[in-house]
Design a protein around this motif. Structure first.
Motif, short mmCIF file in Angstrom:
data_model
loop_
_atom_site.label_atom_id
_atom_site.label_comp_id
_atom_site.label_asym_id
_atom_site.label_seq_id
_atom_site.Cartn_x
_atom_site.Cartn_y
_atom_site.Cartn_z
N SER A 31 0.87 -1.42 0.32
CA SER A 31 -0.03 0.02 -0.02
C SER A 31 0.94 1.32 0.04
N ALA A 32 2.02 1.21 0.78
CA ALA A 32 3.01 2.34 0.90
C ALA A 32 3.63 2.76 -0.49
N ASN A 33 3.53 1.74 -1.55
CA ASN A 33 4.06 1.80 -2.71
C ASN A 33 2.94 2.22 -3.73
N GLY A 34 1.77 2.37 -3.31
CA GLY A 34 0.81 3.00 -4.18
C GLY A 34 -0.09 1.75 -4.82
N ILE A 35 0.19 0.55 -4.43
CA ILE A 35 -0.53 -0.65 -4.97
C ILE A 35 -1.73 -0.84 -4.11
N ILE A 56 12.99 0.26 2.11
CA ILE A 56 11.50 -0.55 2.18
C ILE A 56 10.57 0.46 2.88
N LEU A 57 9.67 0.69 2.34
CA LEU A 57 8.55 1.67 2.60
C LEU A 57 7.40 0.81 3.52
N PHE A 58 7.92 0.82 4.63
CA PHE A 58 7.08 0.10 5.76
C PHE A 58 5.60 0.97 6.09
N GLN A 59 5.60 2.37 6.06
CA GLN A 59 4.50 3.01 6.38
C GLN A 59 3.09 2.71 5.44
N SER A 60 2.13 2.20 6.20
CA SER A 60 1.02 1.89 5.48
C SER A 60 0.29 2.95 4.94
N ASN A 61 -0.37 3.11 3.74
CA ASN A 61 -1.48 3.75 3.41
C ASN A 61 -2.76 3.09 3.21
N PRO A 62 -3.35 3.16 4.38
CA PRO A 62 -4.87 2.47 4.72
C PRO A 62 -5.79 2.65 3.42
N GLU A 63 -5.77 3.63 2.83
CA GLU A 63 -6.64 4.11 1.78
C GLU A 63 -6.40 2.96 0.63
N ASN A 64 -5.33 2.35 0.65
CA ASN A 64 -4.87 1.31 -0.53
C ASN A 64 -5.29 -0.14 -0.19
N ILE A 65 -5.77 -0.31 0.91
CA ILE A 65 -5.89 -1.55 1.25
C ILE A 65 -7.69 -1.85 1.48
N ILE A 66 -8.29 -2.82 0.84
CA ILE A 66 -9.25 -3.09 0.68
C ILE A 66 -9.64 -4.72 1.45
N SER A 67 -10.66 -4.64 2.44
CA SER A 67 -10.91 -5.88 3.20
C SER A 67 -11.53 -6.89 2.46
N VAL A 68 -11.37 -8.18 2.45
CA VAL A 68 -11.79 -9.23 2.05
C VAL A 68 -12.60 -10.18 2.88
N GLY A 69 -13.84 -10.24 2.58
CA GLY A 69 -14.55 -10.93 3.45
C GLY A 69 -15.08 -12.28 3.13
N PRO A 70 -16.10 -12.99 3.61
CA PRO A 70 -16.37 -14.40 3.23
C PRO A 70 -17.20 -14.45 2.01
#
Length: 577
Positions: A115-119, A191-205
């Protein structure tokens, strides 16, 4: 004063620097204070590399251990490579994890770096099997994916399986190119350890239901399942991810009598009831087998922690539960799929079967009988997945697998798939039961028709730097002193996959082997027996595989013939190990 190799000492000093967190430095200082020379050497003498199963190692501090920095470096290297391969695109990756200690933490870490890498990261919010991750990559249109798991290794291990956009683990040239990118990272500040939460989508059941329904469409004999819906099936996830999907998949398939092994139902990275959470091991199957005996089950199933491998137990003709080996399970699946497809007149659109070079030739015999082409790949399911991607829509993949309990029916994923295999093993049991036969009787029918095969695997564990050097020496000695006979049976051909050559032992003639290079030696005898020697790509082991064959004239003599073949295997193995 602790004495280390100069290069190793330099690495230790680097890890004691200010760039590394206090927890890491404290753990490292403890090893130094306790004079743990061997542990320090094994932890730093090399960097973890991608093998047949990706990144895998013991958890702890050091460049040769699974930890925040080795995982971060691998992820940054993969991110750098993805950005070069897919410029000017919104790159997407899927990330999942199993029940191992630290797997969820490592999964979040991987998501943070991406996410920190814009992915854009599709991060599973709970543990899920490896095949569901492979499925999700294609479902979400991702360019890559990562599964945090060490599969069936002991509890001290964890691992990092990296995938490409086809849902298959990294193969050439991507695996080698990612390693180059990883090695190009000279300092952890890169190494870009600092998260960008906007780039993380939660996958549920919700992904589970899609995976389950797509699998259900593959069913060959739904009428047999309906007829045998009360089939008694015992299932154990061996403290792993199988519990999240296998019972639901079997229920959706139509099976109403699935009995869970309670002692192994809860995900637990300490694997409290087993030493090795591996369905290849008799001890790992013991509780499931015991439950099968208690309830008089029709089929006993057990999956490894990331649910890509499955072992089974079935009743023999004496009514006793018997474990089948990986070659037997795979051969039953190949026979069931091909015979059923032929019966339904569905062997069209260029169907094919795949097995690895160390998997029984019985599967090739079955494929030939049904006039279905079969392919051989190197060991590692990523090579099967790679072939599936290469052939694409020009041919129809039906079934394939490895002797190490990994199978796949249909082409929903590009990795071995235990939930998928569990459903087909249950359906196969139901189908033959509706015909008045047990799986054991079907296996004997196969042996009588195609030849009785007996296989054995011997694994020698050689840990650490010294072990790696010993394994290398063993392979070098074998190449330098090719055996002319094994168990007093003449060797007629040697296949050296490292040097891509097959040698005729009588004439000395050589033929090129058209497969990628791999450190494997195979010895073929005048009887058609095959012994293979192969260092593991994921464990500190060297493995020796032996397969022999004889004619089974009468099923009543099977046990006697089995003993004769087993003795032959032991004689041959004694000459090579």
């Amino acid at each position: 004063m602790i004495s280390l190799d100069q290069e190793i000492q330099a690495k230790v000093n680097q890890w004691l620097g200010s760039e590394y967190d206090e927890a890491t430095k404290t753990a490292l200082k403890k090893l130094i204070d306790n004079n743990e020379t061997t542990e320090l050497t094994d932890s730093f003498y090399k960097d973890l590399e991608f093998g047949t199963g990706g990144l895998r190692g013991i958890m702890g501090v050091g460049s040769n251990r699974m930890n925040k920095y080795t995982i971060g470096k691998a992820t940054q290297g993969l991110a750098n490579y993805l950005k070069k391969q897919f410029p000017d695109q919104q790159i997407k990756v899927a990330v999942s994890y199993d029940s191992r200690n630290n797997s969820q933490i490592f999964g979040q870490l991987v998501a943070d770096v991406f996410s920190a890498n814009g992915i854009l990261v599709y991060l599973f919010d709970e543990l899920r099997p490896t095949p569901v991750l492979s499925f999700a990559i294609r479902h979400f249109g991702c360019q890559s994916g990562v599964m945090l798991t060490a599969s069936h290794n002991p509890k001290e291990y964890n691992g990092y399986k990296a995938y490409w956009n086809d849902g298959c683990q990294l193969t050439a040239p991507h695996d080698e190119n990612v390693i180059i990118e990883v090695n190009n990272i000279q300092n952890i500040s890169e190494i870009l350890f600092q998260s960008n939460p906007e780039n993380i989508i939660s996958v549920g059941p919700e992904i589970d239901e899609i995976y389950i329904q797509e699998n259900k469409k593959l069913s060959i004999h739904p009428e047999a399942v309906q007829e045998q819906k009360d089939l008694k099936i015992v299932f154990s996830p061996i403290h792993g991810t199988g519990i999240t999907i296998v019972p639901q998949l079997l229920k959706a398939w139509g099976f109403e009598n699935v009995i869970i092994v309670d002692e192994q139902a809860t995900p637990d990275g300490n694997f409290p009831t087993v030493i090795y959470p591996n369905p290849e091991e008799e001890d790992a199957m013991a509780l499931a087998k015991k439950k099968g005996e208690e309830v008089d089950a029709d089929l006993v199933l057990a999956t490894d922690p990331d649910a890509d491998r499955v072992g089974i137990a079935i009743k023999n003709n004496k009514g006793n539960f018997q474990l089948l080996n990986g070659n037997q399970i795979g051969s039953l699946l190949v026979y069931y799929v091909l015979s059923s497809k032929k019966e339904q007149n569905q062997l069209h659109n260029n169907p094919y079967v795949v097995k690895t070079i160390v998997t029984t030739n019985l599967q090739a015999e079955i494929a030939n009988h049904f006039h279905v082409p079969y392919y051989e790949t190197l060991t590692g399911f990523k090579y099967i997945g790679e072939l599936m991607t290469k052939l694409g829509d020009s041919a129809t993949y039906l079934v394939g697998g490895e002797e190490s309990y990994g199978y796949l029916v249909g082409s929903l994923v590009r990795d071995k798939d235990a939930p998928n295999a569990c459903a087909f093993l249950a359906e196969m049991t139901a189908y033959y039961k509706s015909k008045g036969k047990s799986l054991y009787q079907v296996l004997l029918d196969i042996y009588q028709e195609f030849g009785c095969y007996q296989e054995k695997l011997v694994s020698l564990t050689k840990k650490g730097k010294a072990g790696a050097e010993e394994i290398k020496s063993m392979m070098s000695n074998l190449r330098a002193n090719l055996p002319k006979s094994l168990g007093n049976i003449a060797v007629v051909e040697v296949r050296d996959y490292e040097n891509s050559v097959a040698i005729d032992m009588a004439s000395g003639d050589k033929k090129v082997i058209d497969l990628p290079k791999s450190d494997v030696l195979q010895f073929i005898t005048i009887d058609g027996d095959v012994i293979s020697a192969r260092p593991s790509g994921t464990e500190p082991k060297i493995k020796f595989y032996c397969s022999v064959k004889a004619t089974l004239k009468d099923q009543s003599t099977y046990e006697e013939l089995q003993k004769e073949l087993s003795a032959k295997v032991d004689r041959m193995m004694a000459d090579i190990i």
